[in-house]
Design a protein around this motif. Structure first.
Motif, PDB file in Angstrom:
ATOM      1  N   GLU A   1       0.838  -1.208   0.000  1.00 52.76           N
ATOM      2  CA  GLU A   1       0.000   0.000   0.000  1.00 52.76           C
ATOM      3  C   GLU A   1       0.868   1.251   0.000  1.00 52.76           C
ATOM      4  O   GLU A   1       0.565   2.231  -0.687  1.00 52.76           O
ATOM      5  CB  GLU A   1      -0.924   0.009   1.220  1.00 52.76           C
ATOM      6  CG  GLU A   1      -2.025  -1.021   1.171  1.00 52.76           C
ATOM      7  CD  GLU A   1      -2.754  -1.167   2.505  1.00 52.76           C
ATOM      8  OE1 GLU A   1      -2.566  -0.308   3.409  1.00 52.76           O
ATOM      9  OE2 GLU A   1      -3.503  -2.150   2.651  1.00 52.76           O
ATOM     10  N   GLY A   2       1.941   1.231   0.779  1.00 47.88           N
ATOM     11  CA  GLY A   2       2.842   2.379   0.830  1.00 47.88           C
ATOM     12  C   GLY A   2       3.533   2.619  -0.499  1.00 47.88           C
ATOM     13  O   GLY A   2       3.686   3.763  -0.936  1.00 47.88           O
ATOM     14  N   ILE A   3       3.928   1.536  -1.157  1.00 48.24           N
ATOM     15  CA  ILE A   3       4.571   1.656  -2.473  1.00 48.24           C
ATOM     16  C   ILE A   3       3.600   2.283  -3.469  1.00 48.24           C
ATOM     17  O   ILE A   3       3.945   3.215  -4.194  1.00 48.24           O
ATOM     18  CB  ILE A   3       5.062   0.275  -2.961  1.00 48.24           C
ATOM     19  CG1 ILE A   3       6.219  -0.218  -2.078  1.00 48.24           C
ATOM     20  CG2 ILE A   3       5.479   0.332  -4.431  1.00 48.24           C
ATOM     21  CD1 ILE A   3       6.582  -1.677  -2.257  1.00 48.24           C
ATOM     22  N   LYS A   4       2.362   1.797  -3.472  1.00 49.95           N
ATOM     23  CA  LYS A   4       1.349   2.327  -4.387  1.00 49.95           C
ATOM     24  C   LYS A   4       1.014   3.783  -4.064  1.00 49.95           C
ATOM     25  O   LYS A   4       0.833   4.595  -4.970  1.00 49.95           O
ATOM     26  CB  LYS A   4       0.095   1.461  -4.337  1.00 49.95           C
ATOM     27  CG  LYS A   4       0.293   0.098  -4.968  1.00 49.95           C
ATOM     28  CD  LYS A   4      -0.927  -0.777  -4.798  1.00 49.95           C
ATOM     29  CE  LYS A   4      -0.658  -2.185  -5.311  1.00 49.95           C
ATOM     30  NZ  LYS A   4      -1.771  -3.097  -5.015  1.00 49.95           N
ATOM     31  N   ALA A   5       0.953   4.117  -2.773  1.00 51.98           N
ATOM     32  CA  ALA A   5       0.664   5.497  -2.366  1.00 51.98           C
ATOM     33  C   ALA A   5       1.753   6.451  -2.838  1.00 51.98           C
ATOM     34  O   ALA A   5       1.492   7.633  -3.070  1.00 51.98           O
ATOM     35  CB  ALA A   5       0.510   5.583  -0.843  1.00 51.98           C
ATOM     36  N   ALA A   6       2.962   5.927  -3.011  1.00 48.70           N
ATOM     37  CA  ALA A   6       4.080   6.740  -3.494  1.00 48.70           C
ATOM     38  C   ALA A   6       4.127   6.799  -5.021  1.00 48.70           C
ATOM     39  O   ALA A   6       5.044   7.375  -5.594  1.00 48.70           O
ATOM     40  CB  ALA A   6       5.397   6.196  -2.945  1.00 48.70           C
ATOM     41  N   GLY A   7       3.135   6.180  -5.670  1.00 44.95           N
ATOM     42  CA  GLY A   7       3.030   6.276  -7.117  1.00 44.95           C
ATOM     43  C   GLY A   7       3.751   5.219  -7.923  1.00 44.95           C
ATOM     44  O   GLY A   7       3.922   5.362  -9.133  1.00 44.95           O
ATOM     45  N   LYS A   8       4.174   4.147  -7.284  1.00 41.92           N
ATOM     46  CA  LYS A   8       4.877   3.078  -7.998  1.00 41.92           C
ATOM     47  C   LYS A   8       3.976   1.853  -8.133  1.00 41.92           C
ATOM     48  O   LYS A   8       3.074   1.643  -7.329  1.00 41.92           O
ATOM     49  CB  LYS A   8       6.152   2.678  -7.242  1.00 41.92           C
ATOM     50  CG  LYS A   8       7.188   3.776  -7.126  1.00 41.92           C
ATOM     51  CD  LYS A   8       7.937   3.962  -8.422  1.00 41.92           C
ATOM     52  CE  LYS A   8       8.940   5.078  -8.330  1.00 41.92           C
ATOM     53  NZ  LYS A   8      10.309   4.671  -8.387  1.00 41.92           N
ATOM     54  N   GLU A   9       4.283   1.035  -9.123  1.00 45.35           N
ATOM     55  CA  GLU A   9       3.597  -0.239  -9.275  1.00 45.35           C
ATOM     56  C   GLU A   9       4.170  -1.220  -8.265  1.00 45.35           C
ATOM     57  O   GLU A   9       5.350  -1.153  -7.925  1.00 45.35           O
ATOM     58  CB  GLU A   9       3.800  -0.791 -10.683  1.00 45.35           C
ATOM     59  CG  GLU A   9       3.082  -0.028 -11.760  1.00 45.35           C
ATOM     60  CD  GLU A   9       3.285  -0.677 -13.115  1.00 45.35           C
ATOM     61  OE1 GLU A   9       3.239  -1.930 -13.206  1.00 45.35           O
ATOM     62  OE2 GLU A   9       3.505   0.070 -14.070  1.00 45.35           O
ATOM     63  N   CYS A  10       3.321  -2.134  -7.825  1.00 47.03           N
ATOM     64  CA  CYS A  10       3.745  -3.069  -6.785  1.00 47.03           C
ATOM     65  C   CYS A  10       3.133  -4.435  -7.028  1.00 47.03           C
ATOM     66  O   CYS A  10       1.996  -4.540  -7.478  1.00 47.03           O
ATOM     67  CB  CYS A  10       3.313  -2.520  -5.430  1.00 47.03           C
ATOM     68  SG  CYS A  10       3.689  -3.614  -4.071  1.00 47.03           S
ATOM     69  N   ALA A  11       3.892  -5.462  -6.726  1.00 46.31           N
ATOM     70  CA  ALA A  11       3.390  -6.834  -6.724  1.00 46.31           C
ATOM     71  C   ALA A  11       3.677  -7.417  -5.350  1.00 46.31           C
ATOM     72  O   ALA A  11       4.833  -7.462  -4.932  1.00 46.31           O
ATOM     73  CB  ALA A  11       4.077  -7.659  -7.805  1.00 46.31           C
ATOM     74  N   VAL A  12       2.631  -7.797  -4.635  1.00 46.17           N
ATOM     75  CA  VAL A  12       2.776  -8.438  -3.333  1.00 46.17           C
ATOM     76  C   VAL A  12       2.535  -9.927  -3.566  1.00 46.17           C
ATOM     77  O   VAL A  12       1.435 -10.323  -3.955  1.00 46.17           O
ATOM     78  CB  VAL A  12       1.774  -7.867  -2.308  1.00 46.17           C
ATOM     79  CG1 VAL A  12       1.926  -8.573  -0.968  1.00 46.17           C
ATOM     80  CG2 VAL A  12       1.971  -6.362  -2.146  1.00 46.17           C
ATOM     81  N   VAL A  13       3.585 -10.740  -3.366  1.00 44.37           N
ATOM     82  CA  VAL A  13       3.503 -12.154  -3.725  1.00 44.37           C
ATOM     83  C   VAL A  13       4.086 -13.056  -2.639  1.00 44.37           C
ATOM     84  O   VAL A  13       5.077 -12.714  -2.004  1.00 44.37           O
ATOM     85  CB  VAL A  13       4.221 -12.453  -5.058  1.00 44.37           C
ATOM     86  CG1 VAL A  13       3.536 -11.783  -6.224  1.00 44.37           C
ATOM     87  CG2 VAL A  13       5.671 -12.035  -5.012  1.00 44.37           C
ATOM     88  N   SER A  14       3.456 -14.188  -2.483  1.00 48.90           N
ATOM     89  CA  SER A  14       3.952 -15.206  -1.575  1.00 48.90           C
ATOM     90  C   SER A  14       5.209 -15.837  -2.169  1.00 48.90           C
ATOM     91  O   SER A  14       5.330 -15.981  -3.390  1.00 48.90           O
ATOM     92  CB  SER A  14       2.882 -16.274  -1.376  1.00 48.90           C
ATOM     93  OG  SER A  14       3.411 -17.384  -0.686  1.00 48.90           O
ATOM     94  N   ILE A  15       6.126 -16.237  -1.324  1.00 51.45           N
ATOM     95  CA  ILE A  15       7.361 -16.883  -1.755  1.00 51.45           C
ATOM     96  C   ILE A  15       7.049 -18.115  -2.609  1.00 51.45           C
ATOM     97  O   ILE A  15       7.779 -18.428  -3.543  1.00 51.45           O
ATOM     98  CB  ILE A  15       8.226 -17.281  -0.533  1.00 51.45           C
ATOM     99  CG1 ILE A  15       8.778 -16.031   0.148  1.00 51.45           C
ATOM    100  CG2 ILE A  15       9.339 -18.244  -0.902  1.00 51.45           C
ATOM    101  CD1 ILE A  15       9.691 -15.197  -0.707  1.00 51.45           C
ATOM    102  N   SER A  16       5.955 -18.795  -2.329  1.00 52.61           N
ATOM    103  CA  SER A  16       5.609 -19.994  -3.103  1.00 52.61           C
ATOM    104  C   SER A  16       5.179 -19.668  -4.528  1.00 52.61           C
ATOM    105  O   SER A  16       5.111 -20.560  -5.373  1.00 52.61           O
ATOM    106  CB  SER A  16       4.526 -20.806  -2.385  1.00 52.61           C
ATOM    107  OG  SER A  16       3.363 -20.034  -2.215  1.00 52.61           O
ATOM    108  N   ASP A  17       4.904 -18.388  -4.821  1.00 55.36           N
ATOM    109  CA  ASP A  17       4.452 -17.976  -6.149  1.00 55.36           C
ATOM    110  C   ASP A  17       5.494 -17.192  -6.941  1.00 55.36           C
ATOM    111  O   ASP A  17       5.164 -16.581  -7.957  1.00 55.36           O
ATOM    112  CB  ASP A  17       3.188 -17.115  -6.019  1.00 55.36           C
ATOM    113  CG  ASP A  17       2.027 -17.887  -5.430  1.00 55.36           C
ATOM    114  OD1 ASP A  17       1.935 -19.114  -5.666  1.00 55.36           O
ATOM    115  OD2 ASP A  17       1.207 -17.281  -4.703  1.00 55.36           O
TER     116      ASP A  17
END
Length: 143
Positions: free
Chosen positions: A24-40
């Motif tokens: 959320e913080g990354i997106k709020a700063a205007g960047k694209e973000c991928a939040v992913v589990s280590i298994s993925d």
């Protein structure tokens, strides 16, 4: 590259909640973000990124989760030099030794670790801990 990956391992959902807040913080700063589990994701997926975040709770006698996260971190150590890395995780006991050791490993590998001694919270992250995670995401996005 503007996409920042937040890769995590979570057993109870606490570190996952922290990962989502970093994202959320990354997106709020205007960047694209991928939040992913280590298994993925594989560690090699991060090799081309200049900045990323890694999350893992303390396990056992304050160590990284050994089945997936430890091998993942061992791979990251091979290409961590010059990378901006944010570390975070939750714990239920101890004093943060697993995070200090993890930070030391990343520093020894040549990484720029954003948050010295990592961002840790006891058990379920409260509102303050989640805000700290969002701030960490914003900091990572600013690099």
């Amino acid at each position: 590259m503007s996409k920042i990956t937040v890769a995590y391992w979570s057993g109870t959902g606490n570190t996952e909640a922290m990962a989502e807040a970093v994202g959320e913080g990354i997106k709020a700063a205007g960047k694209e973000c991928a939040v992913v589990s280590i298994s993925d994701i594989s560690a090699s997926d991060l090799e081309g990124e200049t900045s990323f975040a890694l999350g893992c709770p303390a396990m056992g006698a304050e160590v990284l989760e050994e089945g997936e996260m430890e091998p993942f971190v061992e791979e990251v150590e091979k290409f961590a030099k010059g990378k901006n890395i944010a570390l975070f995780g939750s714990y239920g006991w101890g004093d943060g030794e697993w995070m200090r050791e993890w930070e030391s490993r990343m520093l020894d590998a040549g990484a720029n670790v954003l948050n010295r001694e990592g961002l840790i919270c006891h058990e379920t992250p409260d509102d303050d801990a989640l805000e700290d995670c969002r701030s960490l995401g914003k900091q990572l996005a600013s690099l």
